[in-house]
Design a protein around this motif. Structure first.
Motif, PDB file in Angstrom:
ATOM      1  N   UNK A   8      30.339  25.728  52.471  1.00 45.02           N
ATOM      2  CA  UNK A   8      30.250  26.126  53.869  1.00 45.02           C
ATOM      3  C   UNK A   8      28.794  26.306  54.234  1.00 45.02           C
ATOM      4  N   UNK A   9      28.531  26.519  55.513  1.00 42.31           N
ATOM      5  CA  UNK A   9      27.154  26.487  55.991  1.00 42.31           C
ATOM      6  C   UNK A   9      26.504  27.850  56.096  1.00 42.31           C
ATOM      7  N   UNK A  10      27.169  28.899  55.615  1.00 38.05           N
ATOM      8  CA  UNK A  10      26.568  30.232  55.664  1.00 38.05           C
ATOM      9  C   UNK A  10      25.287  30.266  54.858  1.00 38.05           C
ATOM     10  N   UNK A 148      26.919  23.459  44.847  1.00 42.72           N
ATOM     11  CA  UNK A 148      26.790  23.617  46.295  1.00 42.72           C
ATOM     12  C   UNK A 148      27.771  24.641  46.857  1.00 42.72           C
ATOM     13  N   UNK A 149      28.862  24.899  46.129  1.00 44.58           N
ATOM     14  CA  UNK A 149      29.826  25.902  46.592  1.00 44.58           C
ATOM     15  C   UNK A 149      29.196  27.286  46.678  1.00 44.58           C
ATOM     16  N   UNK A 196      30.335  35.018  40.198  1.00 40.62           N
ATOM     17  CA  UNK A 196      31.142  34.765  41.388  1.00 40.62           C
ATOM     18  C   UNK A 196      32.270  33.784  41.081  1.00 40.62           C
ATOM     19  N   UNK A 197      31.953  32.742  40.339  1.00 42.79           N
ATOM     20  CA  UNK A 197      32.938  31.731  39.977  1.00 42.79           C
ATOM     21  C   UNK A 197      34.063  32.351  39.151  1.00 42.79           C
ATOM     22  N   UNK A 198      33.703  33.196  38.196  1.00 40.90           N
ATOM     23  CA  UNK A 198      34.710  33.848  37.360  1.00 40.90           C
ATOM     24  C   UNK A 198      35.590  34.787  38.181  1.00 40.90           C
ATOM     25  N   UNK A 199      34.993  35.497  39.144  1.00 43.45           N
ATOM     26  CA  UNK A 199      35.772  36.425  39.964  1.00 43.45           C
ATOM     27  C   UNK A 199      36.776  35.687  40.840  1.00 43.45           C
ATOM     28  N   UNK A 232      29.447  33.454  50.420  1.00 43.88           N
ATOM     29  CA  UNK A 232      29.094  32.062  50.715  1.00 43.88           C
ATOM     30  C   UNK A 232      30.284  31.147  50.440  1.00 43.88           C
ATOM     31  N   UNK A 233      30.948  31.371  49.306  1.00 42.89           N
ATOM     32  CA  UNK A 233      32.044  30.504  48.886  1.00 42.89           C
ATOM     33  C   UNK A 233      33.341  30.788  49.636  1.00 42.89           C
ATOM     34  N   UNK A 234      33.646  32.069  49.820  1.00 47.74           N
ATOM     35  CA  UNK A 234      34.891  32.464  50.481  1.00 47.74           C
ATOM     36  C   UNK A 234      34.599  33.642  51.414  1.00 47.74           C
ATOM     37  N   UNK A 235      34.141  33.354  52.631  1.00 43.27           N
ATOM     38  CA  UNK A 235      33.702  34.432  53.529  1.00 43.27           C
ATOM     39  C   UNK A 235      34.805  35.394  53.938  1.00 43.27           C
ATOM     40  N   UNK A 236      36.065  35.056  53.715  1.00 45.87           N
ATOM     41  CA  UNK A 236      37.137  35.964  54.095  1.00 45.87           C
ATOM     42  C   UNK A 236      37.425  37.057  53.092  1.00 45.87           C
TER      43      UNK A 236
END
Length: 282
Positions: A8-10, A148-149, A196-199, A232-236
């Motif tokens: 995403x573009x954040x 990039x994620x 972050x990826x592991x979480x 960045x990866x999952x803003x929700x």
């Protein structure tokens, strides 16, 4: 890495964060974190009081998953299998070859594991060879196609780069040659992305259950650490962070809550860094 996400573009550096809630006790933080998707519990690694607080919070929250900065991803299945058979502290420490890992006493982390006996354990420690490669080649190339994620393919703005280099210099007692500082920043970005990826993977594998991450307080920084990469990866996602320190940090507003505990007696951390400092800031 292990979980592919749509980029995403954040812009991380431009994210505006609310001020810290300044919860100063464990019960206050538990109330703050109870409905969070991901809870990041920072620590100074060798401070026993910080681990007591983490264990109390984990016991109160009863998360579906625990992510440890200190456990390699390759060993997480081994840990879960041993836990399922009722293995004790010594057996799990031996399986992890803990004494060779450079982390503090395993008893600190055993306390956290026993606080959530039903939680699935996930490892986020990156191989040392990969961390070294990140210092030389950059975080994105070592992380792989999912870089990039987490924004690893984007350079930091110059002012942010200078700030992070200064943090790394301070963390290494101002003994690092200036030319090594950009590489140490890349190593820290690489480790934050791995956390972050592991979480996110832990949340996926537990059907959206609450995830608690155990990591150094530098990684828990909402503006520059792994929570920024989660956003960045999952803003929700609702991410709540606790910074644990031994004195008031300059960046107190970059955490949702702070808890302070006195420093334990320890040797001068700068004494052994003169020859070949390797480890990024916590």
């Amino acid at each position: 890495m292990r979980f592919g996400l749509r980029a995403i573009s954040l812009l991380i550096a431009g994210a505006q964060l609310p001020g810290a809630a300044f919860a100063s006790t464990v019960p206050e933080f538990v109330d703050l974190a109870r409905d969070a998707d991901i809870v990041v519990l920072g620590e100074v690694h060798d401070n026993p009081a910080h681990h007591v607080n983490q264990a109390e919070i984990v016991a109160a929250l009863r998360p579906a998953a625990l992510v440890f900065e200190m456990i390699p991803q390759a060993d997480e299945e081994k840990v879960n299998e041993l836990r399922a058979t009722g293995a004790g502290r010594a057996a799990i420490a031996a399986a992890l070859e803990w004494d060779q890992g450079g982390w503090p006493d395993f008893a600190y982390y055993w306390r956290i594991l026993t606080a959530a006996p039903r939680a699935q354990v996930f490892g986020a420690e990156q191989p040392r060879a990969d961390v070294r490669r990140a210092t030389l080649e950059g975080a994105a190339g070592v992380f792989g196609p999912d870089a990039s994620n987490y924004g690893l393919d984007q350079p930091l703005p110059p002012a942010e780069q200078r700030l992070r280099e200064a943090e790394q210099a301070k963390a290494h007692c101002d003994l690092l040659p200036p030319e090594r500082l950009p590489g140490m920043v890349e190593a820290q970005r690489f480790r934050d992305a791995g956390l972050a990826d592991a979480a996110i993977w832990a949340r996926t594998m537990t059907g959206g259950g609450q995830v608690v991450v155990i990591a150094g307080s530098g990684h828990a920084d909402k503006l520059r650490g792994m929570p920024a990469l989660l956003s960045y990866a999952q803003p929700g996602l609702r991410v709540v962070t606790l910074g644990q320190f031994e004195a008031d940090p300059e960046n107190a507003g970059d955490y949702d809550a702070l808890i302070l505990a006195p420093a334990p007696a320890r040797e001068d951390p700068c004494a052994g860094l003169g020859a070949a400092p390797e480890k990024p800031a916590p």
